[in-house]
Design a protein around this motif. Structure first.
Motif, mmCIF file in Angstrom:
data_model
loop_
_atom_site.group_PDB
_atom_site.id
_atom_site.type_symbol
_atom_site.label_atom_id
_atom_site.label_comp_id
_atom_site.label_asym_id
_atom_site.label_seq_id
_atom_site.Cartn_x
_atom_site.Cartn_y
_atom_site.Cartn_z
ATOM 1 N N ARG A 158 0.811 -1.214 0.000
ATOM 2 C CA ARG A 158 0.000 0.000 0.000
ATOM 3 C C ARG A 158 0.851 1.273 0.000
ATOM 4 O O ARG A 158 0.560 2.234 -0.708
ATOM 5 N N ASP A 159 1.909 1.258 0.786
ATOM 6 C CA ASP A 159 2.726 2.480 0.912
ATOM 7 C C ASP A 159 3.451 2.838 -0.383
ATOM 8 O O ASP A 159 3.916 3.962 -0.544
ATOM 9 N N ASN A 160 3.577 1.872 -1.302
ATOM 10 C CA ASN A 160 4.268 2.173 -2.573
ATOM 11 C C ASN A 160 3.340 2.811 -3.605
ATOM 12 O O ASN A 160 3.801 3.288 -4.641
ATOM 13 N N ILE A 161 2.021 2.752 -3.377
ATOM 14 C CA ILE A 161 1.077 3.178 -4.431
ATOM 15 C C ILE A 161 1.058 4.699 -4.552
ATOM 16 O O ILE A 161 0.843 5.394 -3.554
ATOM 17 N N ARG A 162 1.295 5.189 -5.781
ATOM 18 C CA ARG A 162 1.267 6.643 -6.016
ATOM 19 C C ARG A 162 -0.026 6.991 -6.741
ATOM 20 O O ARG A 162 -0.213 6.637 -7.911
ATOM 21 N N GLU A 163 -0.909 7.688 -6.026
ATOM 22 C CA GLU A 163 -2.232 7.984 -6.590
ATOM 23 C C GLU A 163 -2.166 8.808 -7.865
ATOM 24 O O GLU A 163 -2.998 8.655 -8.761
ATOM 25 N N GLU A 164 -1.156 9.677 -7.956
ATOM 26 C CA GLU A 164 -1.113 10.604 -9.100
ATOM 27 C C GLU A 164 -0.824 9.903 -10.428
ATOM 28 O O GLU A 164 -1.043 10.484 -11.487
ATOM 29 N N ILE A 165 -0.367 8.632 -10.398
ATOM 30 C CA ILE A 165 -0.118 7.964 -11.697
ATOM 31 C C ILE A 165 -1.274 7.047 -12.115
ATOM 32 O O ILE A 165 -1.226 6.402 -13.151
ATOM 33 N N ILE A 166 -2.338 7.024 -11.286
ATOM 34 C CA ILE A 166 -3.451 6.106 -11.584
ATOM 35 C C ILE A 166 -4.200 6.505 -12.864
ATOM 36 O O ILE A 166 -4.548 5.666 -13.679
ATOM 37 N N PHE A 167 -4.453 7.783 -13.046
ATOM 38 C CA PHE A 167 -5.212 8.210 -14.235
ATOM 39 C C PHE A 167 -4.659 9.520 -14.779
ATOM 40 O O PHE A 167 -4.495 10.471 -14.032
ATOM 41 N N ARG A 168 -4.337 9.528 -16.080
ATOM 42 C CA ARG A 168 -3.944 10.817 -16.661
ATOM 43 C C ARG A 168 -4.731 11.150 -17.929
ATOM 44 O O ARG A 168 -4.559 12.213 -18.499
ATOM 45 N N GLY A 169 -5.587 10.227 -18.353
ATOM 46 C CA GLY A 169 -6.537 10.531 -19.441
ATOM 47 C C GLY A 169 -5.921 10.615 -20.822
ATOM 48 O O GLY A 169 -6.154 11.581 -21.553
ATOM 49 N N ILE A 170 -5.134 9.595 -21.192
ATOM 50 C CA ILE A 170 -4.563 9.584 -22.555
ATOM 51 C C ILE A 170 -5.703 9.405 -23.554
ATOM 52 O O ILE A 170 -6.477 8.452 -23.470
ATOM 53 N N LYS A 171 -5.802 10.347 -24.474
ATOM 54 C CA LYS A 171 -6.949 10.355 -25.402
ATOM 55 C C LYS A 171 -6.638 9.633 -26.705
ATOM 56 O O LYS A 171 -5.540 9.709 -27.208
ATOM 57 N N TRP A 172 -7.641 8.957 -27.216
ATOM 58 C CA TRP A 172 -7.515 8.262 -28.497
ATOM 59 C C TRP A 172 -7.562 9.255 -29.645
ATOM 60 O O TRP A 172 -8.160 10.301 -29.546
#
Ligand SMILES: NC(=O)c1ccc[n+]([C@@H]2O[C@H](COP(=O)([O-])OP(=O)(O)OC[C@H]3O[C@@H](n4cnc5c(N)ncnc54)[C@H](O)[C@@H]3O)[C@@H](O)[C@H]2O)c1
Length: 378
Positions: free
Chosen positions: A364-378
């Motif tokens: 759990r302590d390794n998880i970085r929330e800021e890399i979970i979603f950045r919205g790469i668009k098709w």
């Protein structure tokens, strides 16, 4: 490691493309993974078995061809007189495997196409020139078929047209540059099969989840790479990681996107079954490598239910879909072939989701929330 345990002499070739890409894109893994050399050293220490490691870029034809020179690989343990220095089986995994990566921009699309197609083409020609009898097992993807409004067959379809019949590769229509590169891989392999009598098995795999293999019971340092970010993470791994840190589960659009999934333990069983049942020369065998199908909403519901039971405050968020894909569609693939060869599926049950949660909670302590979603668009 699985093949080595079973007595095969194994050489692993990799250029760390994946790890370099994770570093470049700041898409960190859930936990660090040792270098291949270090893993092979520990494997030898724990099992007495040797796995050869070659670090090299297979998109370079000379690197690929150097592997096929007799005695290029020094199998010092091999005393069998029939030994030729050439492989009996080649398992081709070496590709850029992410759809969002391939659509980040023109540069990443170019890397995807040139890496994947060059590796496949180099392999094709090396096998043609040095060992035509070898069995190539290649990892394809269910994404090659797309989401047609008819049942998906295992690789082939018989078509009747103006009173005549013939069998063709099932129509493919991918929705990313990565998946399109996999279609082209299949076409290259099919060309080699028709022209030069090669023997190829193409495994149309669905998204894999999990990390608990028999090998990690030998030593937990044998865990495979686990990504939870938008670029390299696969859906179930991502949702569980999101639930563990209290990030809303990122459902894209209506969430009716349905795909076939499989547990990493079944990936290993399937590849082994394919190796043990080679096609004849001049034959391309295709299996659909999935064990069950789920919509994104169904996966979100399971993760929500199990996460709540474990005391995580799980919520589900419907995001505007950054991809161009059908959010509600017909999906009925056939996937009997590998089970008929003896693969025993591990299904996605609440119990298996609990054990995945347990593994991810440990980091759990390794998880970085800021890399979970950045919205790469098709
Ligand atoms: N994981 C999935 O859910 C999934 C689903 C369908 C298909 N696949 C396919 O399975 C295969 C393995 O995927 P994975 O998820 O294990 O990805 P992965 O990135 O962990 O494995 C691919 C490996 O190939 C290596 N590689 C890439 N280009 C290379 C090159 N030019 N030379 C040498 N090595 C190179 C990478 O460094 C990496 O270790 C891929 O072909 C992928 O398309 C994976």
């Amino acid at each position: 490691m699985r093949f080595s345990r079973l007595g095969y002499e194994v050489t692993a070739v990799d250029n760390y493309f994946r790890r370099d890409a994770c570093r470049e894109l700041d898409a960190e893994m859930l936990y660090p993974v040792l270098s291949l050399e270090e893993r092979a050293r520990i494997w030898h220490e724990k099992t007495g078995k040797e796995i050869k490691v070659v670090i090299g870029d297979l998109s370079d034809p000379e690197v690929m061809r150097s592997l096929f020179q007799p005695d290029a690989i020094d199998y010092k343990w091999c005393v069998d007189e029939s030994y030729t220095g050439l492989p009996d089986v080649i398992i081709h995994y070496a590709e850029q495997p992410s759809a969002p990566y391939s659509l980040m921009d023109y540069k990443h699309a170019d890397i995807t196409l040139s890496n994947n197609l060059r590796v496949t083409n180099n392999l094709l020609f090396a096998v043609r020139d040095f060992c035509r009898g070898v069995h190539i097992v290649k990892l394809g993807t269910m994404g090659e078929y797309g989401t047609p409004n008819i049942d998906i067959e295992e690789g082939w379809i018989e078509i009747e047209h103006k009173g005549r019949r013939d069998t063709f590769l099932y129509p493919r229509q991918a929705s990313s540059i990565y998946h399109t590169s996999k279609i082209m891989d299949t076409d290259l392999m099919w060309f080699g099969v028709r022209m030069w009598g090669l023997r190829v098995t193409d495994l149309m795999q669905g998204p894999v989840y999990g990390l608990e293999t028999e090998e990690i019971r030998i030593d937990p340092r044998f865990k495979t790479i686990f990504n939870y970010d938008e670029i390299f993470g696969t859906l179930i791994n991502r949702f569980i990681t999101q639930a563990v840190v209290g990030h809303p589960l990122t459902v894209y659009g209506a969430g009716g996107q349905t795909r076939g999934y499989l547990d990493i333990r079944d990936t290993l069983q399937c590849v082994l079954a394919a190796v043990e049942n080679p096609p004849e020369p001049g034959e391309l065998t295709i299996y659909n490598q999935i064990m069950e199908t789920f919509s994104v909403n169904e996966i979100a519901e399971i993760v929500h239910r199990v996460g709540c039971q474990r005391g995580h405050p799980v919520s589900i968020q419907q995001l505007e879909n950054p991809r161009c894909e059908a959010e509600s569609h017909y999906y009925n693939p056939t996937y009997q072939g590998l089970v008929e060869l003896g693969v025993k599926p591990h299904y996605l049950t609440d119990e298996s989701v609990h054990s995945l949660f347990e593994l991810v909670e440990g980091y759990r302590d390794n998880i970085r929330e800021e890399i979970i979603f950045r919205g790469i668009k098709w």
